[in-house]
Design a protein around this motif. Structure first.
Motif, PDB file in Angstrom:
ATOM      1  N   ARG A 164       0.867  -1.175   0.000  1.00  0.00           N
ATOM      2  CA  ARG A 164       0.000   0.000   0.000  1.00  0.00           C
ATOM      3  C   ARG A 164       0.904   1.225   0.000  1.00  0.00           C
ATOM      4  O   ARG A 164       1.790   1.346   0.843  1.00  0.00           O
ATOM      5  CB  ARG A 164      -0.879   0.000   1.254  1.00  0.00           C
ATOM      6  CG  ARG A 164      -1.788   1.214   1.326  1.00  0.00           C
ATOM      7  CD  ARG A 164      -2.678   1.194   2.551  1.00  0.00           C
ATOM      8  NE  ARG A 164      -1.950   1.672   3.710  1.00  0.00           N
ATOM      9  CZ  ARG A 164      -2.419   1.582   4.955  1.00  0.00           C
ATOM     10  NH1 ARG A 164      -3.575   1.022   5.196  1.00  0.00           N
ATOM     11  NH2 ARG A 164      -1.708   2.054   5.956  1.00  0.00           N
ATOM     12  N   PRO A 165       0.711   2.150  -0.951  1.00  0.00           N
ATOM     13  CA  PRO A 165       1.556   3.351  -0.967  1.00  0.00           C
ATOM     14  C   PRO A 165       1.177   4.283   0.189  1.00  0.00           C
ATOM     15  O   PRO A 165       0.044   4.261   0.675  1.00  0.00           O
ATOM     16  CB  PRO A 165       1.246   3.996  -2.310  1.00  0.00           C
ATOM     17  CG  PRO A 165      -0.117   3.515  -2.665  1.00  0.00           C
ATOM     18  CD  PRO A 165      -0.252   2.151  -2.061  1.00  0.00           C
ATOM     19  N   ALA A 166       2.124   5.088   0.619  1.00  0.00           N
ATOM     20  CA  ALA A 166       1.857   6.096   1.641  1.00  0.00           C
ATOM     21  C   ALA A 166       1.058   7.224   0.997  1.00  0.00           C
ATOM     22  O   ALA A 166       1.372   7.693  -0.096  1.00  0.00           O
ATOM     23  CB  ALA A 166       3.173   6.630   2.201  1.00  0.00           C
ATOM     24  N   LEU A 167      -0.012   7.657   1.681  1.00  0.00           N
ATOM     25  CA  LEU A 167      -0.819   8.773   1.185  1.00  0.00           C
ATOM     26  C   LEU A 167      -0.190  10.051   1.726  1.00  0.00           C
ATOM     27  O   LEU A 167      -0.044  10.220   2.931  1.00  0.00           O
ATOM     28  CB  LEU A 167      -2.267   8.653   1.663  1.00  0.00           C
ATOM     29  CG  LEU A 167      -3.015   7.408   1.210  1.00  0.00           C
ATOM     30  CD1 LEU A 167      -4.437   7.427   1.753  1.00  0.00           C
ATOM     31  CD2 LEU A 167      -3.032   7.297  -0.292  1.00  0.00           C
ATOM     32  N   VAL A 168       0.186  10.938   0.818  1.00  0.00           N
ATOM     33  CA  VAL A 168       0.918  12.147   1.225  1.00  0.00           C
ATOM     34  C   VAL A 168       0.358  13.380   0.527  1.00  0.00           C
ATOM     35  O   VAL A 168      -0.303  13.297  -0.504  1.00  0.00           O
ATOM     36  CB  VAL A 168       2.433  12.018   0.876  1.00  0.00           C
ATOM     37  CG1 VAL A 168       3.063  10.854   1.641  1.00  0.00           C
ATOM     38  CG2 VAL A 168       2.658  11.827  -0.617  1.00  0.00           C
ATOM     39  N   THR A 169       0.661  14.530   1.135  1.00  0.00           N
ATOM     40  CA  THR A 169       0.471  15.802   0.445  1.00  0.00           C
ATOM     41  C   THR A 169       1.848  16.252   0.003  1.00  0.00           C
ATOM     42  O   THR A 169       2.847  16.008   0.683  1.00  0.00           O
ATOM     43  CB  THR A 169      -0.194  16.878   1.337  1.00  0.00           C
ATOM     44  OG1 THR A 169       0.617  17.066   2.494  1.00  0.00           O
ATOM     45  CG2 THR A 169      -1.589  16.479   1.739  1.00  0.00           C
TER      46      THR A 169
END
Length: 174
Positions: A164-169
């Motif tokens: 699962r990719p990291a959710l980032v801004t």
């Protein structure tokens, strides 16, 4: 005086024909024997290949069936801790919080033993589309463009593959 008369072929060193060469029935019998030997060898080799294929299919089926066994064993202590927490409904908030932290440590340890690793990029890390998923771009005057501003949700790798990719801004270009 020598004469240049040709010698007969038999006298020139050619071997005498064997009885099998003179008798076609003997030659046929020899060839049929060799054919039977080769047919038997072919059938044995074919059976061996089929046995190897069958054993390989069985091994693959077993590997698929029990692939999660080690992971499941690592999760059992986590399950025990959660059940223990549920069994004590009158525990204080501090005790429950301490238990939650201990259970999280158990879970992290079990994941690491099974090669599940967190993706938690720090602020200012260059955005990597292979490990991060950008949710939005925000102005960040103190950071370079295309760097992580905040992590909204950690990501995870399993054996170097993104689970699962990291959710980032991400910092917007200036």
């Amino acid at each position: 005086m020598t004469t240049d008369t040709p010698l007969p072929e038999d006298a020139a060193g050619a071997p005498e024909p064997t009885a099998a060469e003179l008798n076609p029935e003997i030659k046929i019998a020899e060839l049929e024997g060799r054919l039977a030997e080769m047919s038997d060898a072919y059938l044995r080799a074919k059976a061996e290949v089929e046995n190897v294929r069958r054993r390989a299919d069985e091994d693959i089926a077993k590997a698929r069936k029990f692939a999660v066994e080690a992971f499941a064993e690592a999760m059992l202590p986590v399950m025990d801790s959660l059940e223990g927490a549920i069994a004590t409904p009158n525990a204080s908030v501090d005790t429950v919080l301490e238990g939650v932290h201990a259970t999280r440590r158990q879970l992290s340890s079990a994941l690491e033993r099974n090669k599940v690793v967190e993706i938690n990029p720090g602020q200012g890390v260059k955005f990597d589309p292979h490990q991060h998923q950008a949710i939005s771009m925000v102005p960040a005057p103190t950071q370079d463009a295309n760097t992580v501003v905040t992590v909204l949700q950690k990501g995870f790798l399993i054996a170097d593959r993104v689970l699962r990719p990291a959710l980032v801004t991400v910092a917007a270009p200036k």
